[in-house]
Write a protein that holds these residues in place. Structure first.
Motif, short mmCIF file in Angstrom:
data_model
loop_
_atom_site.label_atom_id
_atom_site.label_comp_id
_atom_site.label_asym_id
_atom_site.label_seq_id
_atom_site.Cartn_x
_atom_site.Cartn_y
_atom_site.Cartn_z
N LEU A 1 5.84 -4.16 -3.80
CA LEU A 1 7.00 -3.86 -2.96
C LEU A 1 6.56 -3.17 -1.68
O LEU A 1 7.08 -3.45 -0.59
N ASN B 1 7.80 -7.36 -8.32
CA ASN B 1 8.63 -6.15 -8.46
C ASN B 1 7.82 -4.89 -8.77
O ASN B 1 8.40 -3.83 -9.03
N ASP C 1 11.60 -12.89 -11.28
CA ASP C 1 10.34 -12.27 -11.70
C ASP C 1 9.16 -13.04 -11.11
O ASP C 1 8.32 -13.58 -11.84
N GLN D 1 13.76 -11.07 -4.31
CA GLN D 1 14.23 -9.72 -4.63
C GLN D 1 15.75 -9.70 -4.77
O GLN D 1 16.28 -9.03 -5.66
N GLN E 1 16.56 -11.12 -8.01
CA GLN E 1 15.86 -10.44 -9.10
C GLN E 1 14.99 -11.41 -9.89
O GLN E 1 14.90 -11.35 -11.13
#
Length: 432
Positions: free
Chosen positions: A141, A136, A20, A15, A18
């Motif tokens: 999440l 994501n 994927d 996270q 970022q």
């Protein structure tokens, strides 16, 4: 480090960067399989995994397909068969199967034959259903947050995940079709990957669904009741709900808090016991009345190291907050300390009490404790939880071997198993 701890660290890292990444979760097992429903593996965008969903036989295939299966940003379900496949003995048939990429993939616009599955010919005669989702996504999440909250709060949670939505094939009249078109929004039910979560740090259940998903009040109530039942039962289950649109299969996952181990005695043989428990993700406390033993530097992996004087009544009154529902190992090698801690545990019994030392020594301690009580019957319940000498009979006398024997017995006891050899077990390994 436990797999869950490593997984949560990887989630945080993904996270932050970022990345994927894709989460692969075992949601259903039919027959024999190495991992059970609830097993998770994070697959980075470059294909490297953290965690496992099998004994190593499915991970490579899952890592190669994770990004492709979720390329549209929607969840996908893949079924893997670990039984014997005839085409594995036929090179031409095998090559054809590989070229056709035999498998079953479920997305919102693709639904393959449910009887198809990637077959690995491992001889285990099982089928493992794995749900792939982008990390994501809002649902993932929320799941990641719930897993973290369960670990930090040491309270259980429940994740109810839709793993199948079989639409009804009943014949409709022209008027019925027109009415369905006019009320299209109300006819859309839950879809693959939709979730109802019970987070231990929240005061109400939370839905995480896709934009065009809808759940009516009766289905919500039914799932709500089953989530509470799962929490109370402390065991995962699968449930099928019938709706006007068809049947919905849901995996209700009980997310257990970390097991807790309290060790009374901070000697050298407690050190490998702490390490073994932490390797399994347990919350571990070490308590001793001797300051030169009860030091954090001696037990860097322990969650708590306390020095409690035997005359400290206030600290003793707080002990049940630490030991209730925990496994306790008493191993101070001191008669005075062992008598003190054993008495308190027998009067306030945790889930498991183990006393180190020969049988006659523990029986002497029990007799002395009973003699000190106005009513010896007060420790009857505690005696039922007492195991002595502590540990399974596996041989070996090193601190590491003793720790292994202790952890094996505690694990078997908490899982309501005998601890005997699996070859002597009549039922399957995972049978209730």
């Amino acid at each position: 480090m436990s797999q869950l701890t490593a997984l949560l660290q990887a989630i945080d890292q993904a996270q932050a960067q970022q990345d994927d990444a894709v989460m692969a979760t075992v949601v259903q097992v039919e027959g024999s399989a190495y991992r059970r429903p609830g097993a998770r593996m994070l697959v980075w965008s470059h294909g490297q995994p953290v965690g496992t969903i099998s004994g190593g036989c499915l991970e490579n295939e899952a890592c190669k397909k994770a990004q492709w299966l979720t390329r549209h940003g929607q969840p996908a379900l893949q079924r893997y068969s670990t039984g014997h496949a005839d085409f594995y003995t036929d090179p031409d048939a095998y090559a054809q199967a590989q070229a056709q990429d035999i498998g079953s993939v479920y997305t919102n616009d693709i639904e393959a034959d449910e009887d198809e599955a990637l077959t690995f010919g491992l001889g285990c005669n099982g089928t493992v259903s794995v749900l792939f989702e982008r990390l994501n996504s809002p649902a993932m999440l929320a799941v990641s947050q719930l897993l973290r909250h369960v670990q930090t709060s040491q309270r259980a949670g429940v994740i109810a995940t839709v793993i199948s939505n079989q639409k009804s094939h009943r014949k409709q009249t022209h008027d019925t079709k027109n009415k369905a078109n006019q009320n299209n929004q109300s006819e859309i039910s839950l879809q693959l990957g939709d979730r109802l979560l019970l987070d231990p740090l929240q005061h109400e259940l939370s839905w995480f669904t896709q934009a065009n998903s809808r759940v009516d009040s009766s289905l919500h109530q039914a799932m709500h009741n089953d989530v509470i039942f799962t929490l109370t039962r402390q065991k995962s289950l699968h449930q099928t709900y019938q709706t006007a649109q068809g049947s919905i299969q849901v995996f209700l996952e009980y997310v257990a808090p970390p097991n807790r181990l309290v060790i009374f005695g901070a000697g050298h043989d407690a050190q490998p016991l702490v390490s073994m428990a932490k390797m399994q993700g347990w919350h571990v406390s070490v308590i001793d009345s001797r300051p030169h033993f009860a030091r954090k530097a001696r037990f860097p992996d322990a969650d708590y190291v306390g020095c409690i004087d035997l005359t400290d009544t206030s600290a003793l009154a707080e002990l049940p907050n630490l030991t209730n529902g925990a496994a306790v190992a008493i191993m101070s090698h001191s008669l005075a300390q062992d008598r003190h801690w054993l008495k308190h545990m027998l009067l306030n019994p945790p889930r498991y009490i183990g006393q180190l030392g020969p049988r006659y020594r523990t029986e002497r301690l029990i007799a002395e404790i009973q003699h000190s009580l106005t009513d010896p019957m007060h420790i009857e319940q505690g005696l039922e939880a007492l195991h002595y000498p502590i540990g399974l009979d596996i041989g070996g006398d090193t601190p590491e071997a003793i720790a292994l024997a202790i952890m094996a017995e505690i694990t078997a006891t908490l899982n309501q198993r005998s601890g005997k050899m699996l070859k002597q077990r009549d039922l399957s390994i995972h049978a209730e």
